[in-house]
Scaffold this active site. Structure first.
Site, PDB file in Angstrom:
ATOM      1  N   HIS A 258      -0.143   2.654  -0.031  1.00 33.39           N
ATOM      2  CA  HIS A 258      -0.887   3.925  -0.048  1.00 33.39           C
ATOM      3  C   HIS A 258      -1.924   3.959   1.083  1.00 33.39           C
ATOM      4  CE1 HIS A 258       0.050   3.457  -4.496  1.00 33.39           C
ATOM      5  NE2 HIS A 258       0.548   4.641  -4.241  1.00 33.39           N
TER       6      HIS A 258
ATOM      7  N   VAL B 235       5.695  -0.493   3.406  1.00 33.57           N
ATOM      8  CA  VAL B 235       4.846  -1.675   3.624  1.00 33.57           C
ATOM      9  C   VAL B 235       5.319  -2.751   2.658  1.00 33.57           C
ATOM     10  CG1 VAL B 235       2.491  -2.575   3.564  1.00 33.57           C
ATOM     11  CG2 VAL B 235       2.909  -0.236   4.335  1.00 33.57           C
TER      12      VAL B 235
END
Ligand code: PAF
Length: 282
Positions: free
Chosen positions: A37, A176
């Site tokens: 995020h 990620v």
């Protein structure tokens, strides 16, 4: 940084900012923030005047037997992380203020939503599209950033923006990963130590397909078998799906002629993890 829970106040603030000529960047989340995020927030921060993030565990996108109640929440920590990334406004609504008890209008995408996660989670993408449309109306962003880990969600939101003429640019944020390759997800928290170790098989399966593809293999059954074999030989791993679909239409492929989205969902106990990669001939 302001935290606002009222939808009406958030919309009032956003409209005021727009009238003042400010560009608004938006990162919608369900909270329990992780590096994935935060990377989306960094992408957004660099290109807007005002950065808005939302933290809302959206009941409408959870099925009756899913993990709505158990979904991890820690707003204080989320608030500190948002502040650290230079977020200007966090929208943190109560479910009761987002959905009227007799709410009866929903946004339903019906070409891309049926397969992949949509088969195991009926109604999920209707809940996602509806809340994202509502958030767009409240936050009035010029652009919004969505992670590539939720590849199907991303493509559905892009389709919704195109088909409903939202004046909003959708920016894709790269996946990620943890150092061992596991894609970051709030649900990784559910895994015990052994499941966490074995969860590396998702990325390994994608790597196995990518290696065969790089060596010239284009036939989906061969590429898929390599992935299935790898996951099935992992203790505790239960395949939900391993699919090769056209990167744009999400239609299943038998051969990769252009670009394929390779997506898989694997269960460990009651936790379901997803990951994906794009294999492209270009
Ligand atoms: O990806 C998520 O976290 C959610 O599906 C989203 C886009 C915030 C909508 O609730």
């Amino acid at each position: 940084m302001d935290v606002i829970s009222s939808p009406a106040e958030t919309q009032r603030r956003a409209l005021e900012l727009k009238r003042a000529g400010k560009t608004i960047g938006f990162v919608p989340t369900m909270g329990f923030l992780h590096e994935g995020h935060l990377s989306l927030m960094r992408l957004a921060r660099a290109r807007c005047d005002v950065l808005v993030a939302s933290v809302f565990v959206n009941p409408a996108q959870f099925g009756p037997n899913e993990d709505l109640d158990a979904y991890p929440r820690d707003f204080e920590r989320d608030e500190a992380l948002c502040a650290g990334e230079g977020v200007d406004l966090v929208f943190y609504p109560e479910p009761a203020t987002m959905y009227a008890p007799d709410a009866s209008v929903w946004v339903d995408e019906d070409a891309l939503s049926g397969g992949l996660c949509g088969s195991a989670r009926p109604g999920h993408f209707r809940g996602v599209c509806t809340v994202v449309a509502k958030l767009f109306n409240l936050v009035q962003p010029d652009f919004a950033v969505f992670g590539e880990k939720d590849a199907q969600q991303l493509r559905i939101i892009e389709r919704m923006v195109r088909d409903l003429n939202f004046p909003i640019e959708i920016i894709r944020g790269p996946i990620v990963r943890e150092p061992d390759g596991l894609a970051m997800s709030s649900r990784n928290k559910y895994l015990d130590e052994e499941q966490r170790r074995n969860a590396r098989c998702l990325r390994r399966a994608l790597d196995a397909a990518a290696a065969l593809f790089a060596a010239g293999e284009r036939a989906v059954p061969a590429l898929r078998s390599a992935m299935v074999e790898l996951v099935e030989s992992t203790p505790g791993a239960r395949i939900d799906y391993v699919e090769f679909v056209d990167d744009a239409s999400l239609v299943p492929l038998t051969e990769i002629a252009e670009a394929a989205l390779v997506a898989l969902a694997v269960g460990f106990g009651t936790t379901r993890l997803i990951d994906n990669a794009v294999l492209s001939v270009y």
